[in-house]
Design a protein around this motif. Structure first.
Motif, PDB file in Angstrom:
ATOM      1  N   VAL A  96      24.096  -3.592 -34.252  1.00 36.85           N
ATOM      2  CA  VAL A  96      25.071  -2.662 -33.664  1.00 36.85           C
ATOM      3  C   VAL A  96      25.632  -1.795 -34.787  1.00 36.85           C
ATOM      4  CG1 VAL A  96      27.079  -2.445 -32.162  1.00 36.85           C
ATOM      5  CG2 VAL A  96      25.642  -4.473 -32.007  1.00 36.85           C
ATOM      6  N   SER A 103      26.010   0.761 -28.381  1.00 39.16           N
ATOM      7  CA  SER A 103      27.383   1.274 -28.283  1.00 39.16           C
ATOM      8  C   SER A 103      27.454   2.552 -27.458  1.00 39.16           C
ATOM      9  CB  SER A 103      27.935   1.581 -29.676  1.00 39.16           C
ATOM     10  OG  SER A 103      27.844   0.451 -30.488  1.00 39.16           O
ATOM     11  N   ARG A 115      29.075  -7.067 -29.168  1.00 41.09           N
ATOM     12  CA  ARG A 115      28.964  -5.971 -30.134  1.00 41.09           C
ATOM     13  C   ARG A 115      29.655  -6.267 -31.452  1.00 41.09           C
ATOM     14  NH1 ARG A 115      29.846  -3.156 -25.319  1.00 41.09           N
ATOM     15  NH2 ARG A 115      28.054  -1.893 -24.706  1.00 41.09           N
TER      16      ARG A 115
END
Ligand SMILES: [Mn+2]
Length: 378
Positions: A96, A103, A115
């Motif tokens: 991420v 995202s 995340r």
């Protein structure tokens, strides 16, 4: 019913280029598509088996190669199973990062992505279950992020979803080191792990059951054996997950031992016999070992074609079948005898494997040259 029904997968590497696996480009292209087909079959299995939870333990896609169209394609598959909760814990191939499609993309409402690098919880009250996970934010993580973590005595089924490297206590790793003791101490009933491409169980205590799902579709010759998914029910003191093979093809490495009496036809026949019934759609690597008559090098390109498999490569590791004792005893006075004795003497003293291989090649190339044969360089 007790617990929750899960399908545990990961390490799909959708979008992978296969350049690093050194397959011919047409084979790599087919494999690239087959990763998608296998992903489809996984979604179908989740649907047919009416699982409650689809766990994806990282490396779902290759962030360097995946386009937003690919992500849309992934998301559309999740849209086909709206009643199944999908959890993703990103790994080192799909971290991420700032511009990550994890995202920026609008994922289906049934999809939960971990995340943050901090471990967090997704509560599924209808199943009395908590899924814990974290997402990679870099290509490497050396910190043992699970250290000191405890899910708490929440009377729920606690599942860990993590892309990590399970190593013996105290060992280091660049891929998020986790010690088996931490899985039990964390209070997890089931640990759905990703990163190691060969599926296996990690049993540390009777309480926590850990599994590496492995890559559902093997990616290169280092990933032999069966590849698949885990499917079944987990809960407090319940672990009834079963491994289910799902791969379209297998990578099979076969060593074939030869001697100077073997003809090219015999070599081909021996290779064909190693292909299991209805198994020619697998990928084969044949390693020819032993010795062949000096100058009788097999035509590996011909053999690769003639064996008629989806993909075959032939590595010739045979040595010319010189009778070294005879050369030394007969040719004491001649250059062949002296050369052979010198090289064998050096080989005897050499302990370094790489240097030994060079000396061995030097011996046989030298003998070929002295015999006036065509010398094939290294
Ligand atoms: Mn992976």
């Amino acid at each position: 019913m007790d617990g929750i029904k899960i399908l545990h997968t990961g390490d799909l590497h959708l979008g992978m280029s296969f350049a690093s696996s050194k397959l011919p480009s047409n084979v790599g292209r087919i494999r690239r598509q087959e990763l998608w087909e296998t992903f489809d079959r996984i979604i179908e299995r989740a649907e047919d088996e009416k699982v409650d939870l689809l766990l994806i333990a990282g490396d779902l896609f290759e962030y360097r190669y995946c386009t937003s169209a690919d992500i849309k394609r992934i998301n559309e598959k999740f849209a086909r199973i709206p009643r199944i909760r999908v959890c993703i814990a990103p790994g080192n191939h799909d971290p991420v990062l700032g511009d990550s499609l994890y995202s920026t993309f609008r994922w289906q409402p049934n999809v939960h992505i971990f995340r943050s690098r901090e471990i967090s919880a997704l509560r599924l009250d209808e199943y009395n279950t908590v899924v814990w996970g974290l997402g990679w934010d870099a290509g490497e993580i050396r910190d043992p992020l699970l250290e000191g973590f405890f899910a708490g005595d929440n009377h729920c089924t606690n599942i860990l979803l993590l892309h990590c490297d399970v190593v013996p206590k105290g060992s280091s790793s660049s891929y998020l080191p986790v010690y088996p003791e931490q899985l039990a101490a964390g209070g997890f009933d089931y640990a759905a792990l990703g990163h190691i491409h060969k599926g296996r169980e990690i049993e540390h205590s009777s309480k926590c059951h850990g599994r590496y799902c492995g890559s559902p579709e093997p990616l290169d010759f280092s990933e032999g054996g069966e590849h698949g998914i885990y499917i079944g029910r987990v809960g407090r003191n319940i672990c009834r997950v079963k491994f289910e093979p799902i791969a379209r093809r297998r990578f099979i490495t076969e060593s074939i031992s030869l001697d100077p009496s073997c003809t090219p036809d015999m070599i081909l026949r021996e290779m064909q016999q190693r292909i299991p019934p209805q198994g020619s759609d697998n990928l084969f690597r044949f390693i020819l070992e032993g010795s062949l008559d000096p100058g009788a090098e097999p035509d590996t390109v011909y053999l690769q074609q003639a064996v008629q498999a989806f993909h075959a490569e032939v590595i010739n590791s045979t040595l010319p079948g010189y009778d070294l004792d005879a050369i030394m005893s007969e040719g004491q006075e001649g250059i062949m005898g002296v050369f052979t004795e010198k090289l064998l003497g050096r080989l005897e003293k050499e302990t370094d494997g790489q240097k030994r291989a060079v000396l061995e090649r030097a011996l046989y190339i030298g003998l070929d040259a002295l015999n006036g044969r065509k010398v094939i360089g290294p």
